[in-house]
Write a protein that holds these residues in place. Structure first.
Motif, PDB file in Angstrom:
ATOM      1  N   GLN A 139      29.444  40.738  67.043  1.00  0.00           N
ATOM      2  CA  GLN A 139      28.697  41.766  67.772  1.00  0.00           C
ATOM      3  C   GLN A 139      29.254  41.956  69.174  1.00  0.00           C
ATOM      4  O   GLN A 139      29.373  43.086  69.666  1.00  0.00           O
ATOM      5  N   LEU A 141      32.315  41.357  70.079  1.00  0.00           N
ATOM      6  CA  LEU A 141      33.612  42.018  69.939  1.00  0.00           C
ATOM      7  C   LEU A 141      33.430  43.530  69.765  1.00  0.00           C
ATOM      8  O   LEU A 141      34.131  44.338  70.389  1.00  0.00           O
ATOM      9  N   ARG A 142      32.475  43.908  68.930  1.00  0.00           N
ATOM     10  CA  ARG A 142      32.240  45.346  68.699  1.00  0.00           C
ATOM     11  C   ARG A 142      31.756  46.041  69.965  1.00  0.00           C
ATOM     12  O   ARG A 142      32.233  47.121  70.320  1.00  0.00           O
ATOM     13  N   GLY A 145      34.566  46.295  72.435  1.00  0.00           N
ATOM     14  CA  GLY A 145      35.531  47.302  72.001  1.00  0.00           C
ATOM     15  C   GLY A 145      35.044  48.722  72.273  1.00  0.00           C
ATOM     16  O   GLY A 145      35.812  49.584  72.738  1.00  0.00           O
ATOM     17  N   MET A 146      33.774  48.951  72.006  1.00  0.00           N
ATOM     18  CA  MET A 146      33.227  50.300  72.256  1.00  0.00           C
ATOM     19  C   MET A 146      33.250  50.628  73.746  1.00  0.00           C
ATOM     20  O   MET A 146      33.567  51.758  74.146  1.00  0.00           O
TER      21      MET A 146
END
Lengths: 169, 163
Positions: A139, A141-142, A145-146
């Motif tokens: 989570q 990482l996501r 990244g966003m």
């Protein structure tokens, strides 16, 4: 030293007939006293209730206060005595009985431990905690990244002349 | 509302950073596959003739071709079935057609070939206002943030045929 004759005389003097007669006389006397004192006791009780509850008669309220204080002191004393007695009993018990040996002799500790571990389901707890950690990492990482995507988009929005309608929503 | 408009209204295209990270994860996966294949071939050679065994030493061209073939198969299979590779799954991305459906086998294969042949096309995502790579522009595909959508909620190709 009693002789056989004196023993016989005493036995005949305290035969069941005589003792029953004495007991009957005592009971009758007590009943008579109770019947005579009952009206007086009712009157005194009513007077005390009225005095303690409604009428400002000096003496009754003081008596009630003293009684209450005495009751509280008595309760406190009983509690203290009970605590001391229980403490003494437990200390004596613990000093006397080898609890460790008692448990070792009477309890199957290994079976108990196996039951506890089975009830806890340790592998499931380990799996859940590991899965939660991995899920949190993914989570993060996501989300990171966003945010990086948005930062890059803002940078290129400044560098390149683009119409707002072409940007991602 | 056309399907394309519906997609634009409900999905958000993924940016260059997440797609680069997903691609890096996929490249690592394909590399591991390649290493596994190499070890498997070596083990077979050893079993075939232990006395004359020597570690195989493929040329760079062979290794590159084999790696590209593995990547092509892996990407095609992933995009045509679930719409996401392992890297996409880690980053919460999904490759869809413009109308929000999982790709057919042919577009998936074409996209995989284009990505393997020209991986630098991914960098166009940063320049593109709609966050599209060169492969997305050519094959009319999109890559969207799809982390929270339940499996099966993506409209499949059967729906696409009926619509």
């Amino acid at each position: 030293m009693y002789s056989t004759a004196s023993i016989r005389a005493s036995a005949s003097a305290y035969s069941p007939a005589w003792s029953d007669a004495l007991l009957g006389a005592a009971v009758c006397g007590a009943r008579q006293v109770y019947r005579s004192a009952l009206p007086v006791a009712h009157a005194a009780s009513a007077a005390l209730r009225l005095t303690a509850g409604q009428l400002p008669v000096p003496g009754a309220a003081t008596l009630a206060t003293h009684g209450e204080q005495a009751r509280a002191d008595l309760e406190q004393l009983v509690d203290a005595v009970l605590a001391a007695v229980v403490r003494r009993v437990v200390n004596t018990l613990v000093e006397t009985v080898d609890l460790t040996a008692l448990v070792r002799e009477n309890v199957d500790i290994v079976a108990l431990a196996v039951d506890v571990v089975d009830a806890i389901d340790l592998p499931e707890i380990v799996r859940e905690s590991t899965g939660t950690m991995a899920s949190d990492a993914v989570q993060a990482l996501r989300t990171g990244g966003m945010q990086a995507d948005d930062a890059v988009s803002r940078l290129f929005d400044r560098l390149l002349p683009r119409s707002r309608s072409t940007r991602p929503s | 509302m056309t399907p394309s408009d519906e997609y634009v209204a409900t999905e958000r295209p993924a940016g260059v950073v997440t797609r680069l990270i997903a691609s890096a994860i996929d490249i690592a996966g394909v590399t591991m596959l390649l290493v596994g294949l190499y070890l498997a071939v070596a083990a077979l050679l050893f079993l075939w003739s232990p006395s004359r065994f020597s570690w195989p030493s493929p040329s760079l061209l062979t290794s590159t071709a084999l790696g590209s073939l593995l990547a092509f198969c892996y990407l095609t299979l992933a995009w045509a079935t679930t719409g996401r590779t392992y890297g996409d799954s880690m980053l919460g991305l999904r490759v869809l057609s413009r109308d929000g459906r999982v790709l057919h086998w042919l577009p998936a294969a074409l996209r995989a070939a284009a990505c393997v042949a020209f991986p630098a096309g991914l960098l166009w995502v940063a320049v593109s206002g709609r966050r599209r790579s060169i492969q997305d522009v050519l094959l009319r595909t999109v890559v969207v943030y799809d982390a929270h959508r339940a499996p099966g909620s993506v409209r499949d190709r059967g729906d696409h045929r009926r619509s």
